[in-house]
Design an enzyme around this catalytic site. Structure first.
Site, PDB file in Angstrom:
ATOM      1  N   GLU A  77       0.817  -1.208   0.000  1.00 23.53           N
ATOM      2  CA  GLU A  77       0.000   0.000   0.000  1.00 23.53           C
ATOM      3  C   GLU A  77       0.858   1.269   0.000  1.00 23.53           C
ATOM      4  O   GLU A  77       0.567   2.205  -0.727  1.00 23.53           O
ATOM      5  CB  GLU A  77      -0.915  -0.034   1.245  1.00 23.53           C
ATOM      6  CG  GLU A  77      -1.792   1.182   1.427  1.00 23.53           C
ATOM      7  CD  GLU A  77      -3.010   1.198   0.504  1.00 23.53           C
ATOM      8  OE1 GLU A  77      -3.110   0.309  -0.354  1.00 23.53           O
ATOM      9  OE2 GLU A  77      -3.834   2.102   0.653  1.00 23.53           O
ATOM     10  N   ASP A  78       1.910   1.278   0.791  1.00 23.46           N
ATOM     11  CA  ASP A  78       2.641   2.533   1.001  1.00 23.46           C
ATOM     12  C   ASP A  78       4.047   2.571   0.419  1.00 23.46           C
ATOM     13  O   ASP A  78       4.817   3.477   0.720  1.00 23.46           O
ATOM     14  CB  ASP A  78       2.745   2.837   2.515  1.00 23.46           C
ATOM     15  CG  ASP A  78       1.375   3.163   3.098  1.00 23.46           C
ATOM     16  OD1 ASP A  78       0.507   3.565   2.317  1.00 23.46           O
ATOM     17  OD2 ASP A  78       1.191   3.010   4.317  1.00 23.46           O
ATOM     18  N   ASP A 260     -23.193  -3.172  38.614  1.00 22.47           N
ATOM     19  CA  ASP A 260     -22.131  -4.086  38.190  1.00 22.47           C
ATOM     20  C   ASP A 260     -20.895  -3.343  37.689  1.00 22.47           C
ATOM     21  O   ASP A 260     -20.125  -3.861  36.916  1.00 22.47           O
ATOM     22  CB  ASP A 260     -22.653  -5.083  37.143  1.00 22.47           C
ATOM     23  CG  ASP A 260     -23.228  -4.380  35.934  1.00 22.47           C
ATOM     24  OD1 ASP A 260     -23.292  -3.138  35.942  1.00 22.47           O
ATOM     25  OD2 ASP A 260     -23.605  -5.082  34.982  1.00 22.47           O
TER      26      ASP A 260
END
Ligand code: MN
Length: 707
Positions: A77-78, A260
């Protein structure tokens, strides 16, 4: 503190053998090289990001493929890295995982309403065919969320929203609790900074204030369990900030009323001890009946198991206690990832055992799928795991970024009909990721689909073979049926009116009554029957003609031979067919049919200039029935030198091919050439082309033209 490669190698030492660690080192070096010079928004070298991701993946004890792929997850991708580079250096398995990660990061999810978020999640699941893709993607997102402070406000909001809507729920489905909790907390911190800080402060205060109380509860439980011979580990827990936030929002009550928020977890050795511990605790303090939950007998879809009970503890104060085994506790935290890690790698190196282990992996998932059937809401997890193991669906984007779901094998037609019926009818094709594709292109998950349309387009029978969804098929079928009926009515009316006119029968006659006489409900039904060829015009005429005219009618109208049986009209039988004189189509030509007043259907060649002028409302799809062998008349013209014997040579060639000449005309042209025109009976385009080719070879022939 920055993670170093050695931290990762140390981390994996416990479960990955020495020789496999070399692949991880190689991935580190590779990643350092391809991301060289790149920086993150924080100003750090980009390499820190893959290092962090790989480190978390190693802490999750995922296998060597996963750790290697984590280093390379942004490489395609990069950087300029190609899939083939990774495949060559690290093998197909790593390449596949990295490719899957690249595909997901290319997608642009927008924050939208719940239904779309659900579709985005499904799309990611469908595209992460390998669970490791999804796990690394989640870790990647986790590290990006941890470093979100360096983004501007707008990106922070967008990324945090996306994380909360899409990635945190995915972590939940996979049962990876710690990851879900951290993603949710980080998202809330950026989405609602004020609420987050106020709540955080309050929760810290509550924890501090209640500490003595919790220690008291744990001490009492511990000693009672010991008396019963149960060795347990006790932990206090505070409810995670995002689930408290949700509860406050949902119920609109103050924090003090949530019972709780604090709890105690009791971890024991086996299921028997879980139930024994529950009994002992209920003997100590009175339980709130409707708050006892048995997730051991009925696990949650993501495989979470535990016993939950809320009791009136010391001083009558409510407290939630969770009881589970060590294994359940482990799975509650790690979820699906728990099944991915190799607890004892040395044993697994035995190939047979490795296969066994994988078999168990699958059988576990299969059992999980089967158990879904009994769940009240099997939607969630069933679909996610199923998508992963049995990819039966595809998820594609509209041009506006919405995601639509289709069955595998669906085409642009299905897409078009799912948007709008009219868009379906006029669909001519589609652009997929900007590239033009045909109607029968099979959609793939992640595709961006843009439909191309034309007002001239309309459905045809072939479309039934292209469309996969029942919605599209129903729409096409309905259109075809309506169209057939309309065409048949128009045709039937023309045929009947023409006949009545030729017999000088008044147009004013009551056709509705006539229709009823033939047991039709309406005149349109009668026309349709004539148009379909089920009822003949002569039958009708015979019924209404006065006796004296009947005899004459029979003599004047001997039964005509039906021509044109070599053409079939799609979906309609027995229509009257004639071939246009202007272009004289023969089998093999592209043809088009028109409903012609009083003459049934006229068939033209589709490139016939007359045909293009005809009203498109009257077009009817036709095709050749290649099973029928019949001769058709065509006109052929030869332009040749005007010399003796030319005509003879041409007719000799035609004769030698056993082709009949029905008419012949030869004339001289002003330029000294001569023009010979023939009408010939040929079987089909193939025969005509062979003849033309041979004629062109004849010395003295300049051109051969078909009219
Ligand atoms: Mn990344």
């Amino acid at each position: 503190m920055t993670v170093r490669i050695n931290d990762i190698l140390d981390e994996v030492s416990s479960y990955i053998p020495e020789e496999d660690k070399r692949l991880i080192e190689k991935a580190y070096v590779f990643s350092a090289r391809v991301h060289q010079g790149q920086k993150r928004l924080s100003g750090e070298p980009y390499l820190h990001h893959p290092l962090e991701v790989a480190h978390i993946v190693a802490q999750m004890r995922l296998d060597v493929t996963a750790v290697t792929a984590a280093f390379l997850h942004d490489a395609i991708e990069d950087s300029l890295t190609k899939r083939e580079d990774i495949q060559q250096e690290f093998g197909e398995e790593v390449a596949q995982v990295v490719e899957g990660l690249t595909k997901i990061s290319k997608m642009n999810f927008r924050s939208v309403e719940e239904q779309q978020a659900e579709n985005f999640r499904k799309m990611i699941l469908a595209m992460s065919k390998d669970l490791r893709v999804l796990l690394i993607k989640l870790v990647d997102r986790l590290h990006n969320m941890r470093t979100l402070e360096y983004h501007n406000r707008a990106s922070q909001l967008r990324i945090a929203r996306e994380t909360l809507d899409i990635y945190a729920p995915l972590a939940n489905r996979l049962g990876i609790h710690w990851l879900q909790v951290e993603l949710e907390e980080l998202s809330l911190r950026y989405l609602e900074p004020e609420d987050y800080h106020v709540l955080k402060t309050k929760l810290d205060a509550v924890a501090l204030e209640k500490e003595p109380f919790l220690r008291d509860v744990m001490a009492q439980v511990s000693s009672k369990l010991e008396e019963a011979g149960i060795r347990a580990e006790l932990k206090s827990r505070i409810k995670h900030i995002y689930s408290v936030y949700q509860k406050l929002k949902r119920q609109g009550i103050p924090l003090e009323n949530i019972y709780d928020v604090l709890g105690v977890r009791v971890i024991v050795n086996n299921v028997g001890e879980c139930y024994a511990a529950l009994g002992i605790i209920h003997n100590m303090w009175k339980p709130i009946q409707q708050r006892i939950k048995d997730f051991i007998a009925m696990p949650k879809p993501n495989k979470y198991q535990s016993l939950h009970t809320t009791v009136f503890g010391p001083g009558g104060e409510r407290i939630e206690i969770q009881i589970r085994t060590y294994e359940m506790d482990f799975i509650a935290n790690e979820g699906i990832a728990a099944h991915w890690l190799y607890k004892d790698y040395s044993k697994l190196r035995d190939q047979a055992k490795l296969r066994d282990q994988q078999g168990q992996e699958l059988s576990w998932l299969r059992r999980l799928l089967e158990s879904q059937k009994e769940l009240k809401d099997p939607r969630e997890f069933l679909q996610s795991v199923k998508l992963d193991l049995y990819p039966e669906d595809v998820f594609v984007f509209t041009p506006r970024g919405e995601v639509l779901q289709f069955p595998l094998g669906a085409t642009p037609l299905d897409f078009a009909y799912s948007v709008h019926t009219q868009l379906g009818h006029q669909c001519t094709g589609a652009k997929v990721n900007g590239q033009i594709v045909k109607l029968n292109y099979e959609l793939k998950s992640g595709d961006v689909i843009e439909i191309m349309r034309s007002p001239k387009q309309h459905p045809s029978k072939d479309w039934m073979r292209i469309a996969r969804t029942s919605r599209a098929r129903n729409k096409i079928q309905t259109w075809l049926r309506t169209q057939e009926r309309e065409q048949s009515i128009a045709l039937g009316r023309e045929m009947l009116e023409k006949k009545l006119k030729s017999l000088h029968i008044s147009k004013d006659m009551d056709l509705e009554a006539l229709a009823r006489e033939f047991s039709f409900k309406t005149a349109d039904d009668l026309y349709a029957s004539i148009g379909y060829g089920r009822t003949s015009v002569n039958q009708i005429v015979h019924k209404i003609l006065p006796e004296e005219q009947k005899k004459e009618f029979k003599e004047v109208h001997p039964k005509k031979k039906q021509v044109g049986s070599s053409v079939v009209v799609k979906g309609v039988d027995n229509l009257l067919i004639r071939f246009a004189r202007c272009c004289r189509p023969i089998p093999g030509d592209d043809i088009i049919g028109f409903i012609t007043r009083g003459k049934g259907i006229t068939v033209h060649r589709s490139n016939c200039p007359y045909a293009t002028e005809i009203d498109s409302q009257r077009i009817i799809p036709v095709e050749w029935d290649m099973g029928v062998s019949e001769s058709h008349e065509i006109e052929l013209t030869a332009i040749c030198q005007d010399k003796p014997g030319m005509l003879g040579s041409i007719t000799a060639i035609i004769g030698a091919r056993n082709i009949n000449i029905t008419k012949l005309n030869a004339s001289s042209m002003p330029n000294g050439n001569s023009m010979c025109s023939f009408r010939l009976l040929v079987k089909d385009l193939g025969e005509l082309e062979k003849l033309s080719a041979e004629l062109r070879k004849l010395k003295g022939v300049e051109r051969i033209e078909r009219k």
